[in-house]
Write a protein that holds these residues in place. Structure first.
Motif, mmCIF file in Angstrom:
data_model
loop_
_atom_site.group_PDB
_atom_site.id
_atom_site.type_symbol
_atom_site.label_atom_id
_atom_site.label_comp_id
_atom_site.label_asym_id
_atom_site.label_seq_id
_atom_site.Cartn_x
_atom_site.Cartn_y
_atom_site.Cartn_z
ATOM 1 N N CYS A 183 3.829 -18.869 15.303
ATOM 2 C CA CYS A 183 4.225 -18.717 16.702
ATOM 3 C C CYS A 183 5.520 -19.463 16.999
ATOM 4 O O CYS A 183 5.639 -20.670 16.772
ATOM 5 C CB CYS A 183 3.127 -19.228 17.638
ATOM 6 N N LEU A 184 6.475 -18.721 17.516
ATOM 7 C CA LEU A 184 7.733 -19.284 17.979
ATOM 8 C C LEU A 184 7.671 -19.349 19.503
ATOM 9 O O LEU A 184 7.495 -18.328 20.162
ATOM 10 C CB LEU A 184 8.896 -18.397 17.507
ATOM 11 N N ALA A 185 7.794 -20.547 20.053
ATOM 12 C CA ALA A 185 7.674 -20.732 21.501
ATOM 13 C C ALA A 185 9.040 -20.719 22.168
ATOM 14 O O ALA A 185 9.972 -21.382 21.702
ATOM 15 C CB ALA A 185 6.974 -22.052 21.806
ATOM 16 N N TYR A 186 9.138 -19.959 23.242
ATOM 17 C CA TYR A 186 10.351 -19.954 24.058
ATOM 18 C C TYR A 186 10.104 -20.872 25.245
ATOM 19 O O TYR A 186 9.273 -20.587 26.108
ATOM 20 C CB TYR A 186 10.669 -18.531 24.532
ATOM 21 N N ASN A 187 10.817 -21.983 25.267
ATOM 22 C CA ASN A 187 10.645 -22.995 26.307
ATOM 23 C C ASN A 187 11.640 -22.728 27.430
ATOM 24 O O ASN A 187 12.796 -23.120 27.369
ATOM 25 C CB ASN A 187 10.867 -24.391 25.727
ATOM 26 N N ILE A 189 12.520 -22.256 31.844
ATOM 27 C CA ILE A 189 12.298 -22.966 33.100
ATOM 28 C C ILE A 189 10.918 -22.666 33.672
ATOM 29 O O ILE A 189 10.319 -23.463 34.373
ATOM 30 C CB ILE A 189 13.402 -22.597 34.120
ATOM 31 N N ASN A 190 10.373 -21.487 33.317
ATOM 32 C CA ASN A 190 9.049 -21.105 33.810
ATOM 33 C C ASN A 190 7.915 -21.687 32.968
ATOM 34 O O ASN A 190 6.751 -21.479 33.279
ATOM 35 C CB ASN A 190 8.920 -19.578 33.844
ATOM 36 N N SER A 191 8.270 -22.393 31.881
ATOM 37 C CA SER A 191 7.249 -22.937 30.977
ATOM 38 C C SER A 191 6.901 -24.385 31.290
ATOM 39 O O SER A 191 6.160 -25.011 30.543
ATOM 40 C CB SER A 191 7.735 -22.839 29.520
ATOM 41 N N LYS A 192 7.428 -24.917 32.401
ATOM 42 C CA LYS A 192 7.256 -26.348 32.660
ATOM 43 C C LYS A 192 5.795 -26.758 32.828
ATOM 44 O O LYS A 192 5.444 -27.911 32.571
ATOM 45 C CB LYS A 192 8.071 -26.770 33.876
ATOM 46 N N LEU A 193 4.929 -25.841 33.248
ATOM 47 C CA LEU A 193 3.509 -26.159 33.385
ATOM 48 C C LEU A 193 2.695 -25.683 32.185
ATOM 49 O O LEU A 193 1.475 -25.733 32.198
ATOM 50 C CB LEU A 193 2.948 -25.536 34.668
ATOM 51 N N GLN A 194 3.408 -25.250 31.130
ATOM 52 C CA GLN A 194 2.737 -24.748 29.933
ATOM 53 C C GLN A 194 2.823 -25.769 28.800
ATOM 54 O O GLN A 194 3.823 -26.484 28.667
ATOM 55 C CB GLN A 194 3.373 -23.430 29.484
ATOM 56 N N ASP A 195 1.788 -25.828 27.981
ATOM 57 C CA ASP A 195 1.752 -26.719 26.818
ATOM 58 C C ASP A 195 2.140 -25.907 25.586
ATOM 59 O O ASP A 195 1.389 -25.038 25.147
ATOM 60 C CB ASP A 195 0.349 -27.308 26.654
ATOM 61 N N LEU A 196 3.316 -26.176 25.036
ATOM 62 C CA LEU A 196 3.828 -25.426 23.893
ATOM 63 C C LEU A 196 3.625 -26.162 22.567
ATOM 64 O O LEU A 196 4.121 -25.728 21.530
ATOM 65 C CB LEU A 196 5.331 -25.145 24.086
ATOM 66 N N SER A 197 2.870 -27.248 22.611
ATOM 67 C CA SER A 197 2.787 -28.144 21.447
ATOM 68 C C SER A 197 2.144 -27.521 20.214
ATOM 69 O O SER A 197 2.393 -27.978 19.096
ATOM 70 C CB SER A 197 2.024 -29.420 21.827
ATOM 71 N N GLU A 198 1.321 -26.507 20.383
ATOM 72 C CA GLU A 198 0.656 -25.900 19.228
ATOM 73 C C GLU A 198 1.537 -24.877 18.500
ATOM 74 O O GLU A 198 1.177 -24.385 17.439
ATOM 75 C CB GLU A 198 -0.658 -25.235 19.651
ATOM 76 N N ALA A 199 2.687 -24.553 19.072
ATOM 77 C CA ALA A 199 3.583 -23.581 18.432
ATOM 78 C C ALA A 199 4.161 -24.160 17.150
ATOM 79 O O ALA A 199 4.280 -25.375 16.980
ATOM 80 C CB ALA A 199 4.704 -23.207 19.387
ATOM 81 N N ASP A 200 4.547 -23.285 16.240
ATOM 82 C CA ASP A 200 5.128 -23.717 14.965
ATOM 83 C C ASP A 200 6.592 -24.108 15.111
ATOM 84 O O ASP A 200 7.112 -24.932 14.352
ATOM 85 C CB ASP A 200 5.008 -22.594 13.936
ATOM 86 N N HIS A 201 7.272 -23.499 16.066
ATOM 87 C CA HIS A 201 8.686 -23.801 16.301
ATOM 88 C C HIS A 201 8.980 -23.514 17.762
ATOM 89 O O HIS A 201 8.316 -22.681 18.393
ATOM 90 C CB HIS A 201 9.580 -22.949 15.394
ATOM 91 N N GLU A 202 9.987 -24.197 18.300
ATOM 92 C CA GLU A 202 10.307 -24.059 19.716
ATOM 93 C C GLU A 202 11.806 -23.896 19.909
ATOM 94 O O GLU A 202 12.599 -24.569 19.241
ATOM 95 C CB GLU A 202 9.815 -25.298 20.477
ATOM 96 N N ILE A 203 12.185 -22.980 20.804
ATOM 97 C CA ILE A 203 13.591 -22.801 21.141
ATOM 98 C C ILE A 203 13.749 -22.840 22.654
ATOM 99 O O ILE A 203 12.806 -22.560 23.392
ATOM 100 C CB ILE A 203 14.156 -21.463 20.606
ATOM 101 N N ALA A 204 14.947 -23.182 23.100
ATOM 102 C CA ALA A 204 15.220 -23.218 24.532
ATOM 103 C C ALA A 204 16.105 -22.053 24.962
ATOM 104 O O ALA A 204 16.280 -21.810 26.159
ATOM 105 C CB ALA A 204 15.883 -24.545 24.913
#
Length: 220
Positions: A183-187, A189-204
């Motif tokens: 899972c690649l997480a897209y962080n 402005i709408n993700s501020k109340l979301q927990d993305l910590s379980e994703a394998d990678h994160e981009i802004a």
């Protein structure tokens, strides 16, 4: 090597969240219920049906779930059709064109209804890039249940280990990981109340990835 990219839609391809929020809260006002921001955020990634099933239980609503769904969709469609500033997420079209142009299979797996998916895909002419679109309304359980991603992966030209998911919500990421998919997480402005910590990678920003980077991702 990655062969298939499975995209979420709301918040990843197009920002329809403000339209959904407007429609939901207008409906909540009609129903006379007070839904907190925290409760609303917990619905991200859920189908409209599951949202109203939960609201029916929480607020002891006497309305039929199907009736509630139809009213919310009417409010959403009315707002969608009149909103001129609705645009794709910055950088996502470039990524979609790049992936498709290099032979990557693209599949949509969204909790949105088929009608909403069609509206978005027709408005932004996305059908040529995706081999399949999968709607959450076809599954009894919404994300974080993995059913929608397992089904999307079954449509892939390659085994599930050669698929990745792009998501922006807690429930979507949990569903992807429960399905055993990178899972690649897209962080955003709408993700501020979301927990993305379980994703394998994160981009802004989608400029941070392209075909060359994605194709070399390896499942853990």
């Amino acid at each position: 090597m990655v062969k298939t990219v499975i995209f979420d839609m709301d918040g990843v391809i197009v920002d329809t969240e403000p339209v959904h929020k407007y429609a939901y809260y207008k409906h909540f006002s009609e129903l006379g219920i007070d839904v907190s921001e925290e409760m609303y955020a917990s619905f991200t990634g859920n189908s409209t049906r599951n949202v109203f099933q939960k609201l029916k239980e929480s607020f002891t609503l006497q309305h039929d779930v199907e009736e509630l769904i139809l009213r919310k969709r009417f409010l959403f469609n009315d707002a969608f059709d009149t909103k001129e500033d609705l645009e794709l997420i910055d950088g996502v079209r470039k990524l979609i064109v790049d992936l498709h142009g290099n032979g990557m299979q693209l599949i949509l797996a969204s909790s949105a209804s088929k009608g909403t998916i069609e509206k978005v895909f027709n408005r932004f002419e996305l059908h040529p890039y995706f081999t399949h679109t999968v709607s959450g309304e076809d599954f009894p359980q919404s994300k974080p249940h993995p059913a929608i991603f397992l089904h999307a992966a079954s449509l892939s030209v390659a085994p599930i280990e050669h698929c990745i998911v792009i998501e922006d919500s807690t429930n979507g990421i949990k569903a992807s990981k429960a399905a055993g998919i990178f899972c690649l997480a897209y962080n955003s402005i709408n993700s501020k109340l979301q927990d993305l910590s379980e994703a394998d990678h994160e981009i802004a920003h989608f400029d941070a990835i392209n075909y060359q980077i994605i194709s070399q991702i390896k499942q853990r």
